[in-house]
Design a protein around this motif. Structure first.
Motif, short mmCIF file in Angstrom:
data_model
loop_
_atom_site.label_atom_id
_atom_site.label_comp_id
_atom_site.label_asym_id
_atom_site.label_seq_id
_atom_site.Cartn_x
_atom_site.Cartn_y
_atom_site.Cartn_z
N GLN A 121 -90.67 38.32 -70.31
CA GLN A 121 -90.56 36.93 -70.75
C GLN A 121 -90.60 36.82 -72.27
O GLN A 121 -89.87 36.02 -72.87
CB GLN A 121 -91.69 36.11 -70.12
N ARG A 122 -91.43 37.64 -72.89
CA ARG A 122 -91.49 37.64 -74.35
C ARG A 122 -90.18 38.14 -74.95
O ARG A 122 -89.70 37.59 -75.95
CB ARG A 122 -92.66 38.49 -74.84
N ALA A 123 -89.60 39.17 -74.34
CA ALA A 123 -88.32 39.68 -74.84
C ALA A 123 -87.25 38.61 -74.74
O ALA A 123 -86.47 38.39 -75.68
CB ALA A 123 -87.91 40.93 -74.06
N LEU A 124 -87.18 37.93 -73.62
CA LEU A 124 -86.17 36.90 -73.41
C LEU A 124 -86.35 35.71 -74.34
O LEU A 124 -85.38 34.98 -74.62
CB LEU A 124 -86.20 36.42 -71.95
N ALA A 125 -87.57 35.53 -74.83
CA ALA A 125 -87.85 34.39 -75.72
C ALA A 125 -87.57 34.70 -77.19
O ALA A 125 -87.63 33.79 -78.03
CB ALA A 125 -89.31 33.96 -75.56
N VAL A 126 -87.24 35.96 -77.51
CA VAL A 126 -86.98 36.32 -78.91
C VAL A 126 -85.69 35.64 -79.37
O VAL A 126 -84.63 35.82 -78.75
CB VAL A 126 -86.86 37.84 -79.08
N PRO A 127 -85.71 34.86 -80.42
CA PRO A 127 -84.49 34.20 -80.91
C PRO A 127 -83.40 35.22 -81.25
O PRO A 127 -83.67 36.23 -81.90
CB PRO A 127 -84.97 33.47 -82.17
N GLY A 128 -82.22 34.97 -80.79
CA GLY A 128 -81.10 35.84 -81.12
C GLY A 128 -81.03 37.12 -80.33
O GLY A 128 -80.22 38.00 -80.64
N TYR A 129 -81.86 37.28 -79.30
CA TYR A 129 -81.84 38.50 -78.50
C TYR A 129 -80.46 38.69 -77.90
O TYR A 129 -79.95 37.81 -77.21
CB TYR A 129 -82.91 38.40 -77.41
N ARG A 130 -79.86 39.84 -78.14
CA ARG A 130 -78.47 40.06 -77.75
C ARG A 130 -78.27 40.57 -76.33
O ARG A 130 -77.15 40.59 -75.83
CB ARG A 130 -77.81 41.04 -78.72
N TYR A 131 -79.32 41.01 -75.67
CA TYR A 131 -79.14 41.66 -74.38
C TYR A 131 -80.02 41.05 -73.28
O TYR A 131 -80.71 41.76 -72.55
CB TYR A 131 -79.43 43.16 -74.50
N PRO A 132 -80.02 39.74 -73.13
CA PRO A 132 -80.87 39.14 -72.09
C PRO A 132 -80.50 39.58 -70.68
O PRO A 132 -81.36 39.65 -69.81
CB PRO A 132 -80.66 37.63 -72.30
N GLU A 133 -79.21 39.88 -70.45
CA GLU A 133 -78.81 40.31 -69.11
C GLU A 133 -79.47 41.62 -68.72
O GLU A 133 -79.80 41.86 -67.55
CB GLU A 133 -77.28 40.42 -69.01
N ARG A 134 -79.68 42.49 -69.69
CA ARG A 134 -80.37 43.76 -69.43
C ARG A 134 -81.81 43.51 -69.01
O ARG A 134 -82.32 44.12 -68.06
CB ARG A 134 -80.34 44.60 -70.72
N THR A 135 -82.47 42.57 -69.67
CA THR A 135 -83.85 42.26 -69.33
C THR A 135 -83.92 41.48 -68.02
O THR A 135 -84.85 41.68 -67.22
CB THR A 135 -84.52 41.49 -70.48
N ASP A 136 -82.94 40.61 -67.76
CA ASP A 136 -82.91 39.93 -66.47
C ASP A 136 -82.82 40.94 -65.33
O ASP A 136 -83.45 40.77 -64.28
CB ASP A 136 -81.71 38.98 -66.40
N LEU A 137 -82.03 41.99 -65.52
CA LEU A 137 -81.91 43.02 -64.49
C LEU A 137 -83.25 43.70 -64.24
O LEU A 137 -83.71 43.79 -63.10
CB LEU A 137 -80.87 44.07 -64.92
N ALA A 138 -83.88 44.17 -65.29
CA ALA A 138 -85.17 44.85 -65.13
C ALA A 138 -86.23 43.91 -64.57
O ALA A 138 -87.00 44.28 -63.67
CB ALA A 138 -85.62 45.41 -66.48
#
Length: 283
Positions: free
Chosen positions: A151-168
């Motif tokens: 959740q913290r990763a997905l909340a980082v402004p400008g994060y370029r790879y949210p789909e990767r984190t959604d998968l994990a």
């Protein structure tokens, strides 16, 4: 970092060199994708400057060498190169993240966690470190903690790879028994990257587990009709097609499984009629 996703016949595999992919997703084992620690590039990685561009450049060169050694199965040498990178730039976050990934692959979990924590003490909003630490926690069944990191990763402004984190994240929710949550998260990832076979396969499996067979069939068809079909995705497809009453796809995928992966445990299970074997799907 190149966003191009690499794949293997086992399933997912990351947005970086396979060597640093210490997380074998293997589709049906439902693993997440580890990510290569990105270089300093603004808000995406939130990696602070070490104060010396030359030191950062030298550290990056060492990390590239480490990747090469790791790809050749020389993990200890790779760790040595990471150490040299940190000698050049002691606060270089990508080096700590890579160090942690290699340590994970060696089963050095206490050391890996220490490396992740060091990276995040320097850059608390480094999305790559947060993502990979989340996966580390998930593989150690520390699910609630892993969800926080994702959740913290997905909340980082400008994060370029949210789909990767959604998968994990979705995979770890599945492992924790939250099928509805996993479906929601994987659907979010699919919306961002519908061509990703790992997302489609895992989403199909989660839907299958919820007896949503027609919906599951849509997603597994996307994988098995393309070049990324594997023994595992074909097996899942056979199970879904049988339950949804799609005899044509069930027959086609059974044939592909037996012809393309004749020695796989999935092909053997088909030949033996073991369609209810729980050992062939993750719990």
């Amino acid at each position: 970092m190149n966003k191009q996703t690499r794949w293997t016949d086992r399933g997912c595999f990351a947005s970086l060199p396979p060597a640093i992919l210490v997380l074998g997703f293997a589709l049906l084992q439902l693993g997440g994708c580890a990510s290569h620690p990105a270089q300093s590039n603004g808000s995406t990685s939130a990696t602070p400057s070490t104060g010396s561009a030359e030191a950062d450049k030298n550290a990056q060169i060492r990390l590239e060498l480490a990747e090469g050694y790791y790809q050749r199965g020389q993990a200890e040498v790779a760790l040595s190169e990471v150490g040299k990178a940190l000698d050049q730039a002691p606060d270089y976050v990508p080096a700590y993240t890579m160090q942690a990934l290699i340590q994970m692959s060696l089963g050095q979990n206490p050391q890996a966690e220490q490396s992740f924590r060091k990276a995040l003490s320097i850059a608390p909003n480094n999305a790559d470190a947060l993502h990979n630490y989340g996966w580390f926690l998930c593989t150690n069944r520390r699910y609630a903690e892993s969800f926080t990191m994702f959740q913290r990763a997905l909340a980082v402004p400008g994060y370029r790879y949210p789909e990767r984190t959604d998968l994990a994240y979705g995979v770890c929710q599945y492992r924790d028994g939250d099928l509805a949550g996993a479906e929601k998260t994987l659907r979010a990832g699919f919306a961002l990257d519908p061509a990703n076979p790992a997302l489609s396969t895992n989403l199909a499996l989660v839907l299958y587990r919820q007896n949503k067979f027609k919906d599951a069939l849509f997603y597994i068809q996307r994988v098995n009709s393309g070049k990324y079909a594997s023994a595992q995705s074909l097996w899942v497809g056979v199970l879904i097609a049988r339950r949804s009453g799609d005899a044509l796809d069930a027959s086609s995928w059974t044939t592909q499984l037996e012809q393309r992966f004749p020695d796989s445990r999935e092909a053997i299970a088909v030949q033996q009629g073991r369609f209810d074997d729980p050992s062939l799907l993750p719990r």
